[in-house]
Design an enzyme around this catalytic site. Structure first.
Site, mmCIF file in Angstrom:
data_model
loop_
_atom_site.group_PDB
_atom_site.id
_atom_site.type_symbol
_atom_site.label_atom_id
_atom_site.label_comp_id
_atom_site.label_asym_id
_atom_site.label_seq_id
_atom_site.Cartn_x
_atom_site.Cartn_y
_atom_site.Cartn_z
ATOM 1 C CD GLU A 127 -2.664 1.550 2.392
ATOM 2 O OE1 GLU A 127 -2.424 0.899 3.431
ATOM 3 O OE2 GLU A 127 -3.509 2.461 2.329
ATOM 4 C CD GLU A 144 2.491 8.119 4.995
ATOM 5 O OE1 GLU A 144 1.460 7.697 4.460
ATOM 6 O OE2 GLU A 144 2.942 9.262 4.787
ATOM 7 C CG ASP A 169 -0.818 13.707 -0.296
ATOM 8 O OD1 ASP A 169 -1.812 13.856 0.429
ATOM 9 O OD2 ASP A 169 0.281 13.292 0.124
HETATM 10 C C1 LIG Z 1 -4.167 11.928 1.659
HETATM 11 S S1 LIG Z 1 -3.177 10.856 2.599
HETATM 12 C C2 LIG Z 1 -4.104 9.324 2.527
HETATM 13 C C3 LIG Z 1 -3.691 8.348 3.591
HETATM 14 C C4 LIG Z 1 -4.442 7.004 3.555
HETATM 15 N N1 LIG Z 1 -4.239 6.311 2.313
HETATM 16 C C5 LIG Z 1 -5.905 7.212 3.785
HETATM 17 O O1 LIG Z 1 -6.693 7.034 2.849
HETATM 18 O O2 LIG Z 1 -6.282 7.539 4.931
HETATM 19 C C6 LIG Z 1 -1.850 10.520 1.488
HETATM 20 C C7 LIG Z 1 -0.633 9.923 2.201
HETATM 21 O O3 LIG Z 1 0.320 9.510 1.230
HETATM 22 C C8 LIG Z 1 1.625 9.819 1.706
HETATM 23 N N2 LIG Z 1 2.466 9.893 0.519
HETATM 24 C C9 LIG Z 1 2.441 10.817 -0.458
HETATM 25 N N3 LIG Z 1 3.303 10.499 -1.438
HETATM 26 C C10 LIG Z 1 3.892 9.337 -1.062
HETATM 27 C C11 LIG Z 1 4.876 8.503 -1.647
HETATM 28 N N4 LIG Z 1 5.412 8.774 -2.832
HETATM 29 N N5 LIG Z 1 5.254 7.385 -0.975
HETATM 30 C C12 LIG Z 1 4.711 7.089 0.221
HETATM 31 N N6 LIG Z 1 3.776 7.847 0.815
HETATM 32 C C13 LIG Z 1 3.361 8.942 0.187
HETATM 33 C C14 LIG Z 1 1.429 11.115 2.474
HETATM 34 O O4 LIG Z 1 2.458 11.332 3.420
HETATM 35 C C15 LIG Z 1 0.072 10.891 3.122
HETATM 36 O O5 LIG Z 1 0.177 10.298 4.401
#
Ligand SMILES: C[S@@+](CC[C@H](N)C(=O)[O-])C[C@H]1O[C@@H](n2cnc3c(N)ncnc32)[C@H](O)[C@@H]1O
Length: 253
Positions: free
Chosen positions: A79, A104, A154
């Site tokens: 994930e 993450e 994001d």
């Molecule tokens: C909007 S949040 C959604 C979190 C979770 N999937 C949810 O639905 O509750 C997006 C997450 O993706 C992480 N993120 C963004 N780009 C990423 C990357 N390239 N690799 C890992 N994590 C990433 C951010 O730090 C953030 O915690």
């Protein structure tokens, strides 16, 4: 061998929307600055966190997937952007034969998720602090994954941040190489513009095909199979937002 915990040290700043969060106290890591700083959400990894052996800090040289995922699992899945870990928790409970690596970028959230997983006692999941897209590219063997889950990525709405999105044009070969034949990419989002970008990018991919039967099947199977639950999903359902949930099947090579 898992990567050792990294010492805290000051880091250079950049144009992230929230540049003063706790993750800025971490050492500068070029893996987290592909097209700009990835993690901008703030959450302090505090003294109450007890991630035990369920958290790996990737640092500049994260271990490959084959060193993180124990042998003996039917399926290994990733994930990307696991946030506070609701899906990792549900998936490891619902599917004991599947190993799920949650990747993450924000260490505070990864620590929170790992703390919950460690408390559950389950060993079929792990949290890694790294750039998920880069990890797929350089730490996963060909066809090693049964599935990749990307939920509420994001959207990075500003044009100058577009390179930070997960679903840019270059993502298809990355996914097509890492996911095995008949494996899946699962995606969910409330953001219509970003979903449009995903539809364009994945719709043009000759190696993938949207599978609506799979979308119905996994939703009927219950929490932790795909799409749900996630923390952002919960929030957006309460707000009455429209959520798109799509499954793309990796066509045979
Ligand atoms: C909007 S949040 C959604 C979190 C979770 N999937 C949810 O639905 O509750 C997006 C997450 O993706 C992480 N993120 C963004 N780009 C990423 C990357 N390239 N690799 C890992 N994590 C990433 C951010 O730090 C953030 O915690």
């Amino acid at each position: 061998m898992l990567a050792p915990l990294m010492p805290a040290a000051p880091t250079p700043d950049d144009d992230a929307p929230n540049p003063t969060g706790p993750d800025d106290a971490l050492p500068f890591n070029p893996r987290m600055h592909q097209g700009g700083k990835l993690a901008f959400r703030s959450r302090i990894q505090d003294g109450d966190d007890e991630p035990g052996d369920r958290l790996v800090l990737g640092g500049r040289n994260p271990p490959p997937l084959r060193e993180l995922a124990p042998t003996g699992f039917t399926d290994v899945e990733i994930e990307i952007g696991s946030g506070k870990g609701a899906f990792v928790l549900a998936s490891t409970e619902a599917r004991p034969d599947t190993f799920l690596l949650g990747i993450e970028a924000a260490q505070g959230y990864a620590a929170m998720a790992a703390t919950r997983l460690y408390a559950s006692g389950r060993k079929n999941g792990l949290l890694l602090v790294d750039n998920g897209k880069l990890f797929l590219q350089d730490r996963v063997d060909d066809g090693e994954l049964a599935a990749v889950h990307v939920y509420f990525p994001d959207p990075w709405p500003k044009r100058r941040h577009a390179g930070r999105r997960f679903f840019t044009d270059d993502v298809v070969p990355v996914l097509a190489r890492a996911i095995r034949d008949e494996g899946y990419l699962y995606f969910a989002s409330d953001n219509a513009a970003y979903a449009g970008q995903v539809a364009r990018v994945m719709g043009a991919a000759v190696d993938f095909e949207r599978d609506e039967d799979e979308e119905v099947r996994v939703r009927a199977a219950g929490p932790g199979h795909a799409f749900s639950p996630t923390n952002f999903e919960r929030k957006y359902i309460e707000e009455g937002r429209v959520i798109r949930r799509w499954a793309f099947r990796r066509l045979p090579r």
